[in-house]
Design an enzyme around this catalytic site. Structure first.
Site, PDB file in Angstrom:
ATOM      1  N   ARG A 107     -17.944 -10.322   4.019  1.00  0.00           N
ATOM      2  CA  ARG A 107     -18.018  -8.735   3.720  1.00  0.00           C
ATOM      3  C   ARG A 107     -17.110  -7.458   4.284  1.00  0.00           C
ATOM      4  O   ARG A 107     -17.078  -7.418   2.809  1.00  0.00           O
ATOM      5  CB  ARG A 107     -19.725  -8.640   4.646  1.00  0.00           C
ATOM      6  CG  ARG A 107     -20.772  -8.569   3.919  1.00  0.00           C
ATOM      7  CD  ARG A 107     -21.575  -9.125   5.007  1.00  0.00           C
ATOM      8  NE  ARG A 107     -21.576  -9.995   5.974  1.00  0.00           N
ATOM      9  CZ  ARG A 107     -22.118  -9.981   7.394  1.00  0.00           C
ATOM     10  NH1 ARG A 107     -23.326  -9.290   7.330  1.00  0.00           N
ATOM     11  NH2 ARG A 107     -22.484 -11.149   8.011  1.00  0.00           N
ATOM     12  N   GLU A 163     -22.553 -26.564   8.011  1.00  0.00           N
ATOM     13  CA  GLU A 163     -22.801 -26.782   7.028  1.00  0.00           C
ATOM     14  C   GLU A 163     -21.866 -25.573   6.254  1.00  0.00           C
ATOM     15  O   GLU A 163     -21.939 -25.810   4.985  1.00  0.00           O
ATOM     16  CB  GLU A 163     -23.811 -25.886   7.347  1.00  0.00           C
ATOM     17  CG  GLU A 163     -24.700 -26.134   7.568  1.00  0.00           C
ATOM     18  CD  GLU A 163     -25.141 -26.589   9.418  1.00  0.00           C
ATOM     19  OE1 GLU A 163     -25.072 -25.565  10.210  1.00  0.00           O
ATOM     20  OE2 GLU A 163     -25.487 -27.679   9.582  1.00  0.00           O
ATOM     21  N   ILE A 180     -28.709 -18.106  15.834  1.00  0.00           N
ATOM     22  CA  ILE A 180     -27.832 -19.379  16.749  1.00  0.00           C
ATOM     23  C   ILE A 180     -26.778 -19.785  15.564  1.00  0.00           C
ATOM     24  O   ILE A 180     -25.729 -19.839  15.531  1.00  0.00           O
ATOM     25  CB  ILE A 180     -28.466 -20.149  17.579  1.00  0.00           C
ATOM     26  CG1 ILE A 180     -28.867 -19.021  18.639  1.00  0.00           C
ATOM     27  CG2 ILE A 180     -27.184 -21.173  18.167  1.00  0.00           C
ATOM     28  CD1 ILE A 180     -29.542 -20.570  19.530  1.00  0.00           C
ATOM     29  N   SER A 181     -27.830 -20.423  14.673  1.00  0.00           N
ATOM     30  CA  SER A 181     -26.943 -21.131  13.665  1.00  0.00           C
ATOM     31  C   SER A 181     -26.050 -22.638  13.840  1.00  0.00           C
ATOM     32  O   SER A 181     -25.044 -22.247  13.425  1.00  0.00           O
ATOM     33  CB  SER A 181     -25.846 -19.894  12.612  1.00  0.00           C
ATOM     34  OG  SER A 181     -26.900 -19.111  12.233  1.00  0.00           O
ATOM     35  N   ASN A 237     -16.620 -11.719   7.746  1.00  0.00           N
ATOM     36  CA  ASN A 237     -15.250 -12.064   7.419  1.00  0.00           C
ATOM     37  C   ASN A 237     -15.847 -12.031   5.771  1.00  0.00           C
ATOM     38  O   ASN A 237     -14.897 -10.977   5.369  1.00  0.00           O
ATOM     39  CB  ASN A 237     -14.575 -13.524   7.023  1.00  0.00           C
ATOM     40  CG  ASN A 237     -14.174 -13.759   8.772  1.00  0.00           C
ATOM     41  OD1 ASN A 237     -14.591 -12.900   9.511  1.00  0.00           O
ATOM     42  ND2 ASN A 237     -13.567 -14.442   9.121  1.00  0.00           N
ATOM     43  N   ASP A 246     -18.705 -13.609  12.806  1.00  0.00           N
ATOM     44  CA  ASP A 246     -19.628 -13.877  10.783  1.00  0.00           C
ATOM     45  C   ASP A 246     -18.952 -12.750  10.412  1.00  0.00           C
ATOM     46  O   ASP A 246     -18.746 -11.093  11.153  1.00  0.00           O
ATOM     47  CB  ASP A 246     -21.053 -13.882  11.875  1.00  0.00           C
ATOM     48  CG  ASP A 246     -21.324 -13.687  10.107  1.00  0.00           C
ATOM     49  OD1 ASP A 246     -20.634 -13.969   9.089  1.00  0.00           O
ATOM     50  OD2 ASP A 246     -22.980 -13.510  10.198  1.00  0.00           O
ATOM     51  N   SER A 290     -18.169 -24.460  10.609  1.00  0.00           N
ATOM     52  CA  SER A 290     -19.776 -25.641  11.198  1.00  0.00           C
ATOM     53  C   SER A 290     -19.882 -26.072  10.052  1.00  0.00           C
ATOM     54  O   SER A 290     -19.278 -26.631   9.416  1.00  0.00           O
ATOM     55  CB  SER A 290     -21.168 -24.620  11.269  1.00  0.00           C
ATOM     56  OG  SER A 290     -20.984 -23.865   9.739  1.00  0.00           O
ATOM     57  N   LEU A 292      -6.517 -20.219  30.210  1.00  0.00           N
ATOM     58  CA  LEU A 292      -7.918 -19.326  29.376  1.00  0.00           C
ATOM     59  C   LEU A 292      -7.512 -21.767  28.653  1.00  0.00           C
ATOM     60  O   LEU A 292      -7.023 -21.984  28.291  1.00  0.00           O
ATOM     61  CB  LEU A 292      -7.303 -18.581  28.619  1.00  0.00           C
ATOM     62  CG  LEU A 292      -8.365 -18.322  27.037  1.00  0.00           C
ATOM     63  CD1 LEU A 292      -9.741 -18.177  27.681  1.00  0.00           C
ATOM     64  CD2 LEU A 292      -7.748 -17.608  26.238  1.00  0.00           C
ATOM     65  N   HIS A 349     -11.070 -13.817   5.525  1.00  0.00           N
ATOM     66  CA  HIS A 349     -10.804 -15.219   6.912  1.00  0.00           C
ATOM     67  C   HIS A 349      -9.213 -15.194   7.524  1.00  0.00           C
ATOM     68  O   HIS A 349      -8.943 -15.200   8.502  1.00  0.00           O
ATOM     69  CB  HIS A 349     -10.932 -16.421   6.036  1.00  0.00           C
ATOM     70  CG  HIS A 349     -12.674 -16.897   5.961  1.00  0.00           C
ATOM     71  ND1 HIS A 349     -13.049 -16.505   6.542  1.00  0.00           N
ATOM     72  CD2 HIS A 349     -12.886 -17.306   4.496  1.00  0.00           C
ATOM     73  CE1 HIS A 349     -14.528 -16.859   5.770  1.00  0.00           C
ATOM     74  NE2 HIS A 349     -14.244 -17.409   4.790  1.00  0.00           N
TER      75      HIS A 349
HETATM   76  C1  FPP Z   1     -18.131 -16.604   9.333  1.00  0.00           C
HETATM   77  O1  FPP Z   1     -17.440 -14.979   8.115  1.00  0.00           O
HETATM   78  C2  FPP Z   1     -16.799 -17.107   9.264  1.00  0.00           C
HETATM   79  C3  FPP Z   1     -16.649 -18.234   9.153  1.00  0.00           C
HETATM   80  C4  FPP Z   1     -16.376 -19.201   8.265  1.00  0.00           C
HETATM   81  C5  FPP Z   1     -14.948 -18.433   9.201  1.00  0.00           C
HETATM   82  C6  FPP Z   1     -14.524 -17.934  10.612  1.00  0.00           C
HETATM   83  C7  FPP Z   1     -13.322 -18.574  10.860  1.00  0.00           C
HETATM   84  C8  FPP Z   1     -12.111 -17.203  10.475  1.00  0.00           C
HETATM   85  C9  FPP Z   1     -11.836 -16.176  11.441  1.00  0.00           C
HETATM   86  C10 FPP Z   1     -10.579 -18.011  10.848  1.00  0.00           C
HETATM   87  C11 FPP Z   1      -9.019 -17.827  11.628  1.00  0.00           C
HETATM   88  C12 FPP Z   1      -9.633 -18.706  12.889  1.00  0.00           C
HETATM   89  C13 FPP Z   1      -9.025 -19.653  13.727  1.00  0.00           C
HETATM   90  C14 FPP Z   1      -9.632 -20.436  14.358  1.00  0.00           C
HETATM   91  C15 FPP Z   1      -7.692 -19.687  13.417  1.00  0.00           C
HETATM   92  P1  FPP Z   1     -18.974 -15.463   6.927  1.00  0.00           P
HETATM   93  O2  FPP Z   1     -17.288 -15.745   5.431  1.00  0.00           O
HETATM   94  O3  FPP Z   1     -19.920 -16.022   6.387  1.00  0.00           O
HETATM   95  O4  FPP Z   1     -18.439 -14.013   6.495  1.00  0.00           O
HETATM   96  P2  FPP Z   1     -20.004 -12.910   5.390  1.00  0.00           P
HETATM   97  O5  FPP Z   1     -21.205 -13.399   6.364  1.00  0.00           O
HETATM   98  O6  FPP Z   1     -19.469 -11.355   6.148  1.00  0.00           O
HETATM   99  O7  FPP Z   1     -20.184 -13.770   3.972  1.00  0.00           O
END
Ligand code: FPP
Length: 250
Positions: A22, A65, A193-194, A20, A18, A63, A129, A35
């Site tokens: 922000r 959601e 946990i979301s 990305n 979580d 997710s 892994l 992202h």
């Molecule tokens: C949550 O941050 C992040 C996501 C919904 C996407 C996660 C995806 C990646 C890290 C991309 C790479 C993954 C792979 C497997 C190639 P948010 O957008 O909810 O952040 P915020 O809470 O700050 O808005």
């Protein structure tokens, strides 16, 4: 390296990546920029797990959601997955990583699904892994799909209802062949946990950090593993009982 004895390294780590959005906002950039940066942090986490001898890493990439997000963000995430698959699978395969997508894959378009299936097939025999990427995943969905399989087995007369116990139902859960989930990490400052691995997290240790996912580097993961190794896992027993049966890591 952490210096944590091999026996105290978590066998299976799950991460809610979580923060990305922000991270990008703080840089006056669109969320997709965050992202993209998050993808680099995924690489770091994979490399750390390989180095530390973690057996399985499960990442919450999308997710059930997340479809509710603005369409351009969903599109950017899908593009990111496709690009990551095209670019990273060779290297993951070279490292001996077994890649698996868990979740309801039927919601993704055919080309993306084909890429996922082919990456899974290509890396299926690797054993350094297990990298599980949860996409269109929800913990409740997982329990429902396992229950459906149990109901189907009962309807076919292959199983009696009273034969359904935790072990049996667990065999139908998405990560049935992964080691038990030891460490559940969430970055980005939220402590929930979301709807991630609800069933699997029953005895996991939780580690929450304010660090935003793109900043979660190898030192951060090392810190989480060291923190985990200091904990006493009692599984309902007393501290004295645990001390009598396990080696404590101070
Ligand atoms: C949550 O941050 C992040 C996501 C919904 C996407 C996660 C995806 C990646 C890290 C991309 C790479 C993954 C792979 C497997 C190639 P948010 O957008 O909810 O952040 P915020 O809470 O700050 O808005």
């Amino acid at each position: 390296m952490t210096g944590v004895p091999a026996a105290a390294v978590p066998r299976h780590i799950a991460i809610v990546m979580d923060g990305n959005g922000r991270w990008a906002k703080a840089r006056h950039q669109p969320r997709s920029f965050g992202h993209n940066a998050g993808r680099k942090a995924v690489r770091e986490a994979v490399e750390s797990c390989l180095r530390e001898g973690v057996q399985a890493l499960t990442l919450f990439a999308f997710s059930s959601e997340n479809w509710q997000r603005p369409q351009d963000e969903v599109g950017a995430l899908m593009n990111l997955f496709v690009r990551a698959l095209d670019k990273e699978v060779d290297e993951l395969h070279g490292y001996g990583v077994r890649l698996r997508f868990v979740g309801d894959l039927s919601a993704f378009d055919e080309p993306l699904r084909r890429r996922m299936q082919s990456a899974m097939a290509r890396t299926a025999d690797n054993d350094k892994l297990q990298l599980n990427v949860a996409v269109n995943y929800g913990g409740r969905w997982d329990i429902v799909q396992a229950s459906r399989q149990a109901a189907t087995a009962v309807a076919r007369g292959e199983l009696q209802p009273d034969q359904i116990d935790e072990a049996r139902l667990g065999q139908w859960m998405s990560l049935a062949d992964a080691p038990p989930l030891d460490l559940f990490i969430r970055t980005g400052g939220e402590t929930r946990i979301s709807n991630f691995l609800l069933w699997q997290a029953a005895y996991a240790e939780f580690y929450f950090t304010d660090t935003l996912w793109p900043d979660f580097d190898q030192a951060c993961l090392r810190g989480a593993i060291e923190d985990y190794a200091r904990r006493e896992r009692r599984y309902g027993r007393t501290g004295e009982q645990v001390a009598a049966t396990t080696v404590q890591v101070s």
